[in-house]
Scaffold this motif. Structure first.
Motif, PDB file in Angstrom:
ATOM      1  N   GLY A 177      29.542  34.843  31.154  1.00 40.21           N
ATOM      2  CA  GLY A 177      30.275  35.328  32.318  1.00 40.21           C
ATOM      3  C   GLY A 177      29.550  36.414  33.088  1.00 40.21           C
ATOM      4  N   GLY A 178      28.742  37.215  32.406  1.00 40.08           N
ATOM      5  CA  GLY A 178      27.954  38.228  33.110  1.00 40.08           C
ATOM      6  C   GLY A 178      26.912  37.594  34.006  1.00 40.08           C
ATOM      7  N   ALA A 179      26.235  36.560  33.493  1.00 41.73           N
ATOM      8  CA  ALA A 179      25.255  35.836  34.299  1.00 41.73           C
ATOM      9  C   ALA A 179      25.931  35.139  35.470  1.00 41.73           C
ATOM     10  CB  ALA A 179      24.515  34.821  33.431  1.00 41.73           C
ATOM     11  N   ALA A 180      27.080  34.512  35.205  1.00 40.62           N
ATOM     12  CA  ALA A 180      27.812  33.820  36.263  1.00 40.62           C
ATOM     13  C   ALA A 180      28.248  34.786  37.356  1.00 40.62           C
ATOM     14  CB  ALA A 180      29.031  33.109  35.673  1.00 40.62           C
ATOM     15  N   THR A 181      28.686  35.972  36.957  1.00 36.72           N
ATOM     16  CA  THR A 181      29.100  36.977  37.934  1.00 36.72           C
ATOM     17  C   THR A 181      27.906  37.503  38.716  1.00 36.72           C
ATOM     18  OG1 THR A 181      30.982  37.587  36.545  1.00 36.72           O
ATOM     19  CG2 THR A 181      30.321  39.169  38.228  1.00 36.72           C
ATOM     20  N   GLY A 220      37.915  30.705  34.139  1.00 40.77           N
ATOM     21  CA  GLY A 220      36.862  31.651  34.483  1.00 40.77           C
ATOM     22  C   GLY A 220      37.176  32.423  35.747  1.00 40.77           C
ATOM     23  N   VAL A 221      36.771  33.698  35.758  1.00 44.64           N
ATOM     24  CA  VAL A 221      37.012  34.541  36.931  1.00 44.64           C
ATOM     25  C   VAL A 221      35.917  35.600  37.023  1.00 44.64           C
ATOM     26  CG1 VAL A 221      38.494  36.211  35.718  1.00 44.64           C
ATOM     27  CG2 VAL A 221      38.803  35.861  38.167  1.00 44.64           C
ATOM     28  N   GLY A 222      35.522  35.918  38.235  1.00 41.02           N
ATOM     29  CA  GLY A 222      34.564  36.991  38.441  1.00 41.02           C
ATOM     30  C   GLY A 222      35.248  38.341  38.400  1.00 41.02           C
ATOM     31  N   GLN A 223      34.557  39.334  37.873  1.00 41.20           N
ATOM     32  CA  GLN A 223      35.070  40.705  37.839  1.00 41.20           C
ATOM     33  C   GLN A 223      33.943  41.659  38.216  1.00 41.20           C
ATOM     34  OE1 GLN A 223      36.639  40.614  33.710  1.00 41.20           O
ATOM     35  NE2 GLN A 223      38.638  40.994  34.608  1.00 41.20           N
ATOM     36  N   ALA A 224      34.254  42.602  39.065  1.00 43.30           N
ATOM     37  CA  ALA A 224      33.361  43.695  39.498  1.00 43.30           C
ATOM     38  C   ALA A 224      32.420  43.300  40.620  1.00 43.30           C
ATOM     39  CB  ALA A 224      32.553  44.267  38.336  1.00 43.30           C
ATOM     40  N   ALA A 225      32.262  42.011  40.924  1.00 43.03           N
ATOM     41  CA  ALA A 225      31.311  41.622  41.968  1.00 43.03           C
ATOM     42  C   ALA A 225      31.753  42.117  43.343  1.00 43.03           C
ATOM     43  CB  ALA A 225      31.140  40.104  41.985  1.00 43.03           C
ATOM     44  N   ARG A 226      33.016  41.930  43.686  1.00 44.50           N
ATOM     45  CA  ARG A 226      33.480  42.364  45.002  1.00 44.50           C
ATOM     46  C   ARG A 226      33.507  43.884  45.096  1.00 44.50           C
ATOM     47  NH1 ARG A 226      38.294  41.394  45.732  1.00 44.50           N
ATOM     48  NH2 ARG A 226      38.914  40.465  43.753  1.00 44.50           N
ATOM     49  N   TYR A 242      35.501  40.750  31.116  1.00 46.72           N
ATOM     50  CA  TYR A 242      36.088  39.689  30.290  1.00 46.72           C
ATOM     51  C   TYR A 242      35.730  38.308  30.847  1.00 46.72           C
ATOM     52  CZ  TYR A 242      39.604  37.325  27.379  1.00 46.72           C
ATOM     53  OH  TYR A 242      40.242  36.514  26.469  1.00 46.72           O
ATOM     54  N   GLY A 243      35.787  38.160  32.161  1.00 44.69           N
ATOM     55  CA  GLY A 243      35.358  36.914  32.788  1.00 44.69           C
ATOM     56  C   GLY A 243      36.320  35.754  32.621  1.00 44.69           C
TER      57      GLY A 243
END
Length: 456
Positions: free
Chosen positions: A246-250, A438-444, A424-425
Motif C-alpha cells: 500500500g505504501g508503494a501504491a500510494t 484498498g484506499v490511499g492515505q496521506a497522498a492528498r 493502513y491502506g
C-alpha cells in the motif's frame, strides 16, 4: 476505471442539496414532503415531472452541526439514476472542491474480475472548481486503489514494476530497475535478503521526473505479499497481506496526482519502491540472522515479519545519498499504529515542526487526515540489540509504531527534512467515497502541503 465529469449542457438534471430542517427549494414542489423526505444524511428524493419522467432530485446532508463527520458528502449521490447532473445551488458552509471530489471518488469500482464497470451518474463540474486538478487527484487515488485491490497472483514484484513503468511512460518519467542478484552487486543487501525466497525476484524501482528545482524523494514500501516469512503469520492475519504494498501504491498514486495536475512542475521528483514478496523457502532469511545494510549498519532479525523496515532502510540510504530537500516514506508498517489510531487516521513522524504543522493542517483541510506522533528518543535503546547495531523487532510489544519510525530515521541521514507515514491502506467497511478495499492515505494531504513545505 477513469474518473470523469459530465460536459455542461441544457439537458443535465438539477440536484438540490439541503440540510436537515432547512426549507426545501421552491422548485421541488410538494412531492418531497409527501414522500417523507427529511433531509437526513444521504437521503435522496427523486422528483417526477408531469409525465412521470425524472426532472431532478434532492439529497439530504443531515445535521448541519455534524457536517465535519462526512468528508465527501456528495459521494452518496452515486446511487442517483444514470445521467448527467448539475448542482442547482450550493448551500452555505460547503466547499465545492470537496463536493466535486467526493462525487468523483464515489464513482470508483474495482471490476477487474467482474467484467466492465457499470456506468454511473456524472456531474457537471461546479463553476470555479479546477476540474483538471480534481480529475488528476481522483485518477491518482483510483490507481492506488486498483493496485492495492489486485491480489498478489496478479501483482507480484514483477507486475508492480510493470505498473510503475506504465505510469512513468504515461507521464514522461524515467525508470531504472535493479533486480535479483544485481541488488547484492550494487549493495542493497536488505532488499535482497527479504525478497530472495520469492519466485518473483526482489527489485528496486527508481522513477525520476523533472530536472530542476527542490528535490522531493518518496520511498514506498512494496511488499507485494507478506506471509510473515519463517515467523509465519496465522491465516487470519495473512488474509489482507496483498495490501502490504500500500505504501508503494500510494507513492505511485501521489506521483500521478502531482504529474497530471502540473504540481510536479519545478520539482525534481523521485519515487523509490523496494518491491519484494516475503515468502517461505529454503533460502528465506531467518530469525536470529544478522544482516548488513547499504548504510553499513548491521541489523539483527528478531522477527522476519518486520520486513518492511528492512527493505525501506536500503532504499532510504540510496535516496539520502542525493541529499533530497524532503524525503517521505509511505508504508503499511505496523499493527501498533492501527491499535493507537484505528484504520482511518494514519500517524506520521517528522522532526521539523513547520513541516509537520503544514502536513497536518493540509490533511484536515482536504479531508485526508493524518496525526503527528513523536520520534521519542527515550525509546532508542529498544532498537539497539546486544550483537548488532539495530534490532528490527524490539521485544516488549509497546510503542511499536514509534520504534519502527526510530529505526527508519537511522537511514534518513542526508535528507534535508524527513517524514514517515505509517498508513493502513485499507477501508474495512464502506464509507462515502471509500468503498471497502484498498484506499490511499496521506497522498492528498502531502500534495496540498508541498508548495508551503518546499518553498522554505
Amino acid at each position: 476505471m477513469t474518473p470523469e465529469f459530465a460536459p455542461a449542457s441544457d439537458t443535465t438534471l438539477p440536484l438540490w442539496l439541503v440540510w436537515s430542517g432547512d426549507p426545501l427549494p421552491d422548485d421541488a414542489g410538494s412531492w418531497p414532503q409527501a414522500s417523507g423526505f427529511t433531509g437526513k444524511t444521504g437521503q435522496i428524493c427523486l422528483l417526477p415531472d408531469a409525465q412521470g419522467g425524472l426532472r431532478g432530485a434532492i439529497m439530504g446532508l443531515g445535521d448541519r452541526a455534524q457536517a465535519g463527520r462526512d468528508r465527501f458528502a456528495l459521494a452518496r449521490a452515486a446511487s442517483l439514476p444514470v445521467g448527467d447532473w448539475h448542482l442547482a445551488a450550493l448551500p452555505d458552509g460547503l466547499d465545492p472542491d470537496q463536493l466535486a471530489l467526493g462525487w468523483l471518488l464515489g464513482q470508483y469500482r474495482f471490476t477487474r474480475y467482474k467484467g466492465a464497470p457499470v456506468q454511473g451518474p456524472r456531474l457537471v463540474c461546479p463553476q470555479g472548481v479546477d476540474a483538471d486538478r480534481l480529475l488528476a487527484i481522483a485518477g491518482g487515488e483510483f490507481l492506488t486503489r486498483d493496485l492495492i485491490n489486485t491480489p498478489a497472483s496478479d501483482l507480484g514484484p514483477d507486475k508492480l514494476e510493470a505498473a510503475a513503468r506504465a505510469l512513468a511512460n504515461d507521464i514522461g518519467a524515467r525508470v531504472e530497475v535493479i533486480c535479483g542478484g544485481q541488488l547484492l552487486k550494487q549493495n542493497f543487501p536488505l532488499i535482497h535478503a527479504v525478497g530472495r525466497a520469492s519466485a518473483s525476484e526482489p527489485r528496486l524501482i527508481d522513477i525520476r521526473l523533472g530536472d530542476a528545482g527542490p528535490m522531493l524523494t518518496i520511498v514506498g514500501k512494496g511488499v507485494c505479499f507478506d506471509t510473515g516469512g519463517l515467523n509465519l503469520k496465522p491465516g487470519a492475519s495473512m488474509g489482507l497481506m496483498k495490501k502490504d504494498m500500500g505504501g508503494a501504491a500510494t507513492a505511485l498514486g501521489l506521483l500521478k496526482m502531482l504529474a497530471r495536475s502540473g504540481a510536479a512542475s519545478g520539482l525534481r521528483l523521485r519515487v523509490l519502491i523496494p518491491a519484494v514478496e516475503n515468502s517461505v523457502a529454503g533460502n528465506a532469511f531467518r530469525p536470529g540472522d544478522v544482516l548488513p545494510s547499504r548504510k553499513g549498519l548491521t541489523v539483527e532479525v528478531n522477527n522476519t515479519d518486520a520486513e518492511g523496515r528492512l527493505v525501506l532502510a536500503d532504499a532510504m540510504t540510496y535516496a539520502a545519498e542525493e541529499n533530497p530537500d524532503l524525503m517521505i516514506t509511505l508504508a503499511t508498517l505496523t499493527g501498533a499504529a492501527r491499535v493507537a489510531l484505528g484504520p482511518d487516521l494514519p500517524p506520521f513522524y517528522c522532526d521539523d515542526d513547520a513541516t509537520a504543522a503544514a502536513i497536518q493542517a493540509a490533511g484536515m483541510a482536504v479531508g485526508d487526515p493524518v496525526w503527528r506522533m513523536p520520534f521519542w528518543e527515550a525509546y532508542e535503546p529498544q532498537i539497539e540489540p546486544a550483537i548488532a547495531d539495530l534490532d528490527n523487532a524490539p521485544s516488549g510489544g509497546m510503542a511499536g509504531s514509534i520504534t519502527a519510525a526510530l529505526f527508519l530515521r537511522r537511514f534518513a541521514e542526508g535528507a534535508g527534512r524527513y517524514a514517515h507515514f505509517d498508513i493502513y491502506g485499507w477501508q474495512p467497511s464502506a464509507a462515502p467515497g471509500r468503498p471497502k478495499g484498498g484506499v490511499g492515505q496521506a497522498a492528498r494531504a502531502l500534495m496540498a502541503a508541498l508548495p508551503q513545505i518546499l518553498a522554505r
